[in-house]
Design an enzyme around this catalytic site. Structure first.
Site, PDB file in Angstrom:
ATOM      1  N   CYS A 292      74.650 124.367  88.708  1.00 43.73           N
ATOM      2  CA  CYS A 292      74.583 123.097  88.796  1.00 43.73           C
ATOM      3  C   CYS A 292      74.500 122.993  91.019  1.00 43.73           C
ATOM      4  CB  CYS A 292      76.023 121.892  87.859  1.00 43.73           C
ATOM      5  SG  CYS A 292      77.225 123.276  88.816  1.00 43.73           S
ATOM      6  N   MET A 293      76.011 122.472  91.301  1.00 41.82           N
ATOM      7  CA  MET A 293      75.724 122.074  92.970  1.00 41.82           C
ATOM      8  C   MET A 293      75.788 123.479  93.124  1.00 41.82           C
ATOM      9  SD  MET A 293      73.831 120.332  94.721  1.00 41.82           S
ATOM     10  CE  MET A 293      74.784 120.220  96.015  1.00 41.82           C
TER      11      MET A 293
END
Length: 428
Positions: free
Chosen positions: A224-225
């Protein structure tokens, strides 16, 4: 410094890692903190794909039997005995080097110069440049089990390092990311924000199937981030489903490899619900309150009006971009002209068996580029045939009414004559 590196320093797990024993691969040195008191060969080979039916403890062989899991001693380290065949040790990645060229140019300028001179650069030079800018893959990601990596948004750009690791698939669980442009990587994108209300539960079965499929012939990166909440939840769900262990045990196993994971409370609740389901989404879960769905759509209309745009993560996932189970294929509707998958039956707000002219449904991700105005037409994203219309507003001139006098506001409708249940040539 990458997001993952920052979180390593700032976000430490609040609870100590709890495990029963440790497995060690003698060649790759991959450690697995096993939470359960027993193991069988099927589960062991899901951790280490080259594992045989033998493990060793204090230089003594222990044979695993398919039908009878063996009890494991607490706090011991068991060594895996790989199947016969040459095993290539993991190639170490180069150390990042800050060159004068990097100091004197921006990232965009340097990438442009690299693109122009790519034919003149050696593979080692290109690898070094990637490490310099994106980071060392071994430092910004963690291998949870053999062939399954968990990382941050920088890791998805480490194409050459992923090639060395044998990674063939990437699962991106984040909103606002650009697709990967690499023919050697298959990317699956789930545009979901890191908020407790995001519905990760809906994708757990699908992402687990993708991970399993990728690990059969290659390897997979889930990110994800920051590699802390969304992607960590997807990996935890896979570990739960694959090894038949609880949510808390799976979190301990993953956290032992990547200490900074910390799913938000909404995802923790969804993982617990997944556990109570036996890690298999039940069809009866899709029977939802129509009123709740309509209220959510009204909230979307308010957000659309206030922001002046429609975000992809607000919309229902596109079944054309998903690996559908056999049970889902039976609930699928397709374009009558080109057979392109459009929506599942649970997306319908006004279910019908072909008796009405219109089918009202939740706004879908394939509509994203078509519904930026307050009202307009809906087209098949593949053959561009008109399917119906939409309206965000409740004004009388824009309200869409079915032949049975059903009205939904906001409304996203397709004409019954333009869609069909999958596998059928007509409604009758």
């Amino acid at each position: 410094m990458s997001f993952a590196s920052i979180w390593n320093h700032q976000t430490q797990s609040k609870e100590p890692i709890v495990f029963h024993c440790i497995f060690l691969h003698p060649t790759t040195q991959l450690l697995t903190h096993w939470p359960s008191t027993a193991i069988d060969p099927q589960r062991l080979k899901k951790i280490y794909r080259d594992a045989s039916d033998t493990i060793t403890l204090d230089r003594k062989d222990i044979i695993l039997h398919p039908d009878t899991p063996i009890d494991l001693k607490k706090d011991e380290i068991y060594t895996i005995v790989p199947m016969k065949g040459e095993i290539t040790p993991s190639r170490p990645m180069p150390t990042p080097v800050l060159t004068s060229e990097m100091q004197e140019s921006s990232l965009e300028e340097f990438e442009e110069s690299l693109r122009k001179n790519v034919e003149d650069a050696s593979e080692d030079e290109l690898l070094q440049k990637e490490v310099n800018y994106m980071g060392n893959f071994d430092e910004i990601t963690d291998q949870i089990v053999d062939g399954l990596w968990l990382g941050d948004c920088y890791s998805m750009e480490c194409h050459k390092q992923m090639h060395i690791k044998g990674i063939t698939h990437v699962i991106s669980v984040a909103n606002g990311l650009k697709p990967i442009t690499n023919d050697n990587l298959t990317q699956h994108i789930y545009s979901l924000p890191d908020v407790p209300s995001s519905n990760l539960l809906e994708i757990f079965d699908e992402t687990s199937n993708i991970i399993d499929s990728a690990r059969e012939k290659g390897a997979v990166l889930v990110h994800c981030m920051a590699g802390v909440s969304r992607s960590a939840s997807v990996v935890v769900a896979y570990i739960m489903k694959t090894f038949r262990i609880s949510r808390d045990e799976a979190i301990q196993l993953v956290r032992a490899r990547r200490n900074q994971i910390y799913p938000n409370q909404g995802f923790m609740n969804q993982l617990k619900e997944y556990e109570t389901m036996g890690c298999e989404l039940r069809e009866d879960r899709h029977i939802r309150s129509l009123q709740d769905t309509i209220e959510r759509m009204k909230n979307l209309a308010f957000l659309m009006e206030s922001e002046g745009r429609v975000r992809l993560e607000w919309l229902k996932r596109d079944p054309n971009n998903s690996l559908l189970k056999e049970t889902e294929k039976k609930r699928l509707f397709v374009c009558a002209s080109c057979q392109r998958p459009l929506f599942l039956v649970e997306s319908l707000l006004h279910p019908t068996e072909g008796l009405c002219n219109n089918l009202f449904l939740e706004p879908m991700q394939w509509m994203h580029d078509q519904i930026s105005g307050f009202s307009g037409q809906l087209q098949c994203p593949q053959c561009r045939k008109r399917l119906g219309s939409y309206s965000w507003t409740s004004s009388m001139e824009k309200t869409i009414e079915c032949s049975c006098h059903h009205i939904t506001v906001p409304a996203f409708n397709v004409w019954t004559s333009r869609v069909l249940p999958a596998g059928r040539k007509s409604w009758t």
